[in-house]
Design a protein around this motif. Sequence first.
Motif, PDB file in Angstrom:
ATOM      1  N   ASP A   1     -21.659 -10.321  -5.172  1.00 26.18           N
ATOM      2  CA  ASP A   1     -20.622 -11.097  -4.505  1.00 26.18           C
ATOM      3  C   ASP A   1     -19.255 -10.814  -5.103  1.00 26.18           C
ATOM      4  N   PHE A   2     -19.092  -9.618  -5.637  1.00 22.65           N
ATOM      5  CA  PHE A   2     -17.818  -9.249  -6.268  1.00 22.65           C
ATOM      6  C   PHE A   2     -17.573  -7.768  -6.022  1.00 22.65           C
ATOM      7  N   GLN A   3     -16.349  -7.385  -6.152  1.00 21.22           N
ATOM      8  CA  GLN A   3     -16.058  -5.943  -6.169  1.00 21.22           C
ATOM      9  C   GLN A   3     -14.987  -5.656  -7.216  1.00 21.22           C
ATOM     10  N   VAL A   4     -15.170  -4.503  -7.839  1.00 21.61           N
ATOM     11  CA  VAL A   4     -14.199  -4.082  -8.846  1.00 21.61           C
ATOM     12  C   VAL A   4     -13.187  -3.175  -8.162  1.00 21.61           C
ATOM     13  N   ARG A   5     -11.934  -3.543  -8.268  1.00 24.60           N
ATOM     14  CA  ARG A   5     -10.912  -2.741  -7.590  1.00 24.60           C
ATOM     15  C   ARG A   5      -9.915  -2.175  -8.602  1.00 24.60           C
ATOM     16  N   THR A   6      -9.277  -1.080  -8.179  1.00 22.14           N
ATOM     17  CA  THR A   6      -8.312  -0.446  -9.077  1.00 22.14           C
ATOM     18  C   THR A   6      -6.941  -0.475  -8.413  1.00 22.14           C
ATOM     19  N   MET A   7      -5.955  -0.060  -9.171  1.00 22.21           N
ATOM     20  CA  MET A   7      -4.584  -0.013  -8.650  1.00 22.21           C
ATOM     21  C   MET A   7      -4.310   1.303  -7.927  1.00 22.21           C
ATOM     22  N   GLU A   8      -5.373   2.135  -7.805  1.00 23.33           N
ATOM     23  CA  GLU A   8      -5.115   3.480  -7.276  1.00 23.33           C
ATOM     24  C   GLU A   8      -4.602   3.464  -5.841  1.00 23.33           C
ATOM     25  N   GLU A   9      -5.149   2.521  -5.055  1.00 21.76           N
ATOM     26  CA  GLU A   9      -4.662   2.445  -3.671  1.00 21.76           C
ATOM     27  C   GLU A   9      -3.163   2.125  -3.661  1.00 21.76           C
ATOM     28  N   GLN A  10      -2.825   1.139  -4.487  1.00 25.39           N
ATOM     29  CA  GLN A  10      -1.420   0.752  -4.542  1.00 25.39           C
ATOM     30  C   GLN A  10      -0.551   1.911  -5.043  1.00 25.39           C
ATOM     31  N   LEU A  11      -1.112   2.637  -6.020  1.00 21.36           N
ATOM     32  CA  LEU A  11      -0.362   3.759  -6.577  1.00 21.36           C
ATOM     33  C   LEU A  11      -0.144   4.831  -5.511  1.00 21.36           C
ATOM     34  N   ALA A  12      -1.212   5.108  -4.748  1.00 18.30           N
ATOM     35  CA  ALA A  12      -1.102   6.123  -3.699  1.00 18.30           C
ATOM     36  C   ALA A  12      -0.064   5.702  -2.668  1.00 18.30           C
ATOM     37  N   GLU A  13      -0.120   4.440  -2.324  1.00 20.49           N
ATOM     38  CA  GLU A  13       0.830   3.888  -1.354  1.00 20.49           C
ATOM     39  C   GLU A  13       2.268   4.042  -1.870  1.00 20.49           C
ATOM     40  N   PHE A  14       2.406   3.692  -3.127  1.00 16.69           N
ATOM     41  CA  PHE A  14       3.696   3.754  -3.810  1.00 16.69           C
ATOM     42  C   PHE A  14       4.229   5.180  -3.836  1.00 16.69           C
ATOM     43  N   LYS A  15       3.320   6.128  -4.142  1.00 13.09           N
ATOM     44  CA  LYS A  15       3.737   7.537  -4.204  1.00 13.09           C
ATOM     45  C   LYS A  15       4.146   8.032  -2.816  1.00 13.09           C
ATOM     46  N   LYS A  16       3.390   7.585  -1.804  1.00 12.85           N
ATOM     47  CA  LYS A  16       3.682   8.000  -0.436  1.00 12.85           C
ATOM     48  C   LYS A  16       5.075   7.518  -0.044  1.00 12.85           C
ATOM     49  N   LEU A  17       5.342   6.278  -0.374  1.00 13.40           N
ATOM     50  CA  LEU A  17       6.635   5.677  -0.062  1.00 13.40           C
ATOM     51  C   LEU A  17       7.751   6.446  -0.754  1.00 13.40           C
ATOM     52  N   GLU A  18       7.521   6.739  -2.016  1.00 11.72           N
ATOM     53  CA  GLU A  18       8.502   7.475  -2.815  1.00 11.72           C
ATOM     54  C   GLU A  18       8.804   8.819  -2.166  1.00 11.72           C
ATOM     55  N   ARG A  19       7.722   9.499  -1.749  1.00 12.95           N
ATOM     56  CA  ARG A  19       7.897  10.824  -1.173  1.00 12.95           C
ATOM     57  C   ARG A  19       8.665  10.747   0.142  1.00 12.95           C
ATOM     58  N   SER A  20       8.290   9.784   0.980  1.00  8.67           N
ATOM     59  CA  SER A  20       8.949   9.738   2.291  1.00  8.67           C
ATOM     60  C   SER A  20      10.414   9.347   2.152  1.00  8.67           C
ATOM     61  N   PHE A  21      10.711   8.469   1.202  1.00 12.17           N
ATOM     62  CA  PHE A  21      12.110   8.127   0.928  1.00 12.17           C
ATOM     63  C   PHE A  21      12.899   9.361   0.515  1.00 12.17           C
ATOM     64  N   THR A  22      12.327  10.069  -0.459  1.00 15.21           N
ATOM     65  CA  THR A  22      13.016  11.237  -0.992  1.00 15.21           C
ATOM     66  C   THR A  22      13.256  12.260   0.108  1.00 15.21           C
ATOM     67  N   LEU A  23      12.215  12.492   0.921  1.00 15.38           N
ATOM     68  CA  LEU A  23      12.343  13.495   1.972  1.00 15.38           C
ATOM     69  C   LEU A  23      13.378  13.067   3.002  1.00 15.38           C
ATOM     70  N   ALA A  24      13.298  11.811   3.413  1.00 11.48           N
ATOM     71  CA  ALA A  24      14.195  11.344   4.474  1.00 11.48           C
ATOM     72  C   ALA A  24      15.647  11.422   4.018  1.00 11.48           C
ATOM     73  N   LEU A  25      15.922  10.833   2.852  1.00  9.95           N
ATOM     74  CA  LEU A  25      17.318  10.800   2.409  1.00  9.95           C
ATOM     75  C   LEU A  25      17.773  12.170   1.939  1.00  9.95           C
TER      76      LEU A  25
END
Lengths: 415, 226
Positions: free
Chosen positions: A266-290
């Motif tokens: 009744d539990f799951q162990v989660r990591t910050m990797e999803e958030q990190l991937a999301e964060f990196k994606k955002l960073e990349r798209s910002f950099t590319l766009a601007l």
Amino acid sequence: MNFILGFYTGIVNGLREVWAHKFRSFLSMIGIILGVAALVAMVGVVQGMIQNMRIYFENAGGITRIFVEDMEPPVEQQPFAHLSPGRTYNDALAIGAGSTFIETVAPQLNIGWRRIQYGREREHAPLRGVGPERLSTMNQGIDEGRWFGDLDMEQASLVTVLGGHVVRDLFEEGESPVGQKVKIQGKMFTIVGTLEYLGTDEDRRRNPYYWQNRVVYIPLTTAMKRFNGDEKINELNIFIQDVSVMQDAIAQVENILLQTHRGIRDFQVRTMEEQLAEFKKLERSFTLALGGVAGISLLVGGLGIMNVMLAVINERIREIGVRKAVGARGYDIFIQFVAEAVVISVLGGIIGMIVSVGLVHLLKSVVTSDEFRIVLSPDAMVAGFFFSVTIGVAAGVYPALKAASLNVIDALRYE
Amino acid sequence: MAVFELQDVHKTYKMGSETVRALDGVGLAIEPGDFAAILGPSGSGKSTLMHVLGFMDRPSSGQIWFEGKEVSRISRDRQAWYRANRIGFVFQTFNLLPRLSVVDNVLLPVSYSREKMPDKRERAMSALERVGMAHRADHVPNQLSGGERQRVSIARALINKPSIILADEPTGALDSKNVEKILALFEELVDEGQTFVMVTHDNEVAAHTRRIVRMRDGQIEEDLRR
């Protein structure tokens, strides 16, 4: 050697031309100047935003944090799922005792918003029960007094540590909160310590640490026994020693939890990797766009230079004819005009860097906040400079080729 | 050895559908020390001949020897080398670069000569001295009169000690007083051994020279030495 000498002469002549036509040169540079300034300012804005996101991310424990969440148990386990005690303080103790890859286990019980009363002053604040280890996982130190100890945990003492914002609201300037008593939900708590005030701004929109400054902490055992009356916790954060042992640590934690939860998943162990991937994606798209926008403005700057160079060559056909008549090769003329483009774009790049410093400072003074900071990036300045020079030179090549290929007789006759 | 020797030189242009024979079988020898005027109405081919002699144009056919070397088919870069090192040019409108000082204008051929010249400034000054313009070395052309500008352009033609100076209507833009002075200067230079060819349509100017080449329809009509 001839090339260097020719280029040197070209640079000197180019400077002379730029100086002789100050306004025209300035007009041709303006695209490059604005391009470089825009690039640096945009990178500054993006980097500022990314830095902010990184603060949030790191506040959330960074990449070494894993956490345990409740989960619907699988269908086949549901008839006897009630056998599991759920996430309890015991889970944290078991993981702390049983796992070898763990740095810190930080169980937490969030009580929710409660009224804090000191004399006639009152304040609403999120109340959290935490253990002694929690302090080391925060980006915050003790301002005054102390944090919780093992004795507080054992005795479920009525002690509390206040966030910086709470202190400012409840107490006068210069008044020491430590040793004073506050009333929370009818119980008198002794203040044993206060936390550093994070950030500088008191406005919630401008201080990324605003909510963190408002938290009131009490010992976890106190929260469990005196508020909820059971052993349940609602946050279980685990900090592993290193990202490299992440998978082993997760496996170990799952094994231990299956024990304490009597085999119920009744539990799951989660990591910050999803958030990190999301964060990196955002960073990349910002950099590319601007970066793309700034790149386009530099390109337009380059076209400006090309335009002016073409006009200049039309104006100077006669001069090209004279130079060729007295012995200049096409190559010499080519070098001369490329050198002029180099002079214009290098000067433009330098002025652009200077303007960018001013622009960044201007932006900074317009949007002064911790949340939206702007960074002056030397990398972006250097990159913008070299990019502008490259584009300027490239823009000079076509007009220079055109000048070099002019026929000497026609050029001499040109009126 | 002749400075220039031309044999059966033709130059044809396409102008629209028409073929123009600017030079139609020219044979000519220019000896060291010659002071020649090429005379002729416009369209006679005298300018084209000048361009061919000045390494600015190549003949369509025929041979040209310059100081014993066949040069009618050399590359553009080689032509540029000859222009910088072996030929001095004097133009009707002077063709000085307005942004350069007098001395820098004189040094222009040196900067393209690709030959070592350690004492170039001294040489520029002595060339200016020769034409009587040394006192104006640091002025810019706009500060000079027409006659003075033409003197500067002659100094520029002299700087590389050319085998021949080619002048295209060198007195066309000058008043009569200056025409006399410039022609006198030319004569002095010729007396010092300089080979000199000028294109003109002015018989009076041509009368100062020692050889008159008359052209018509791309051919040499008359070649008189005096």
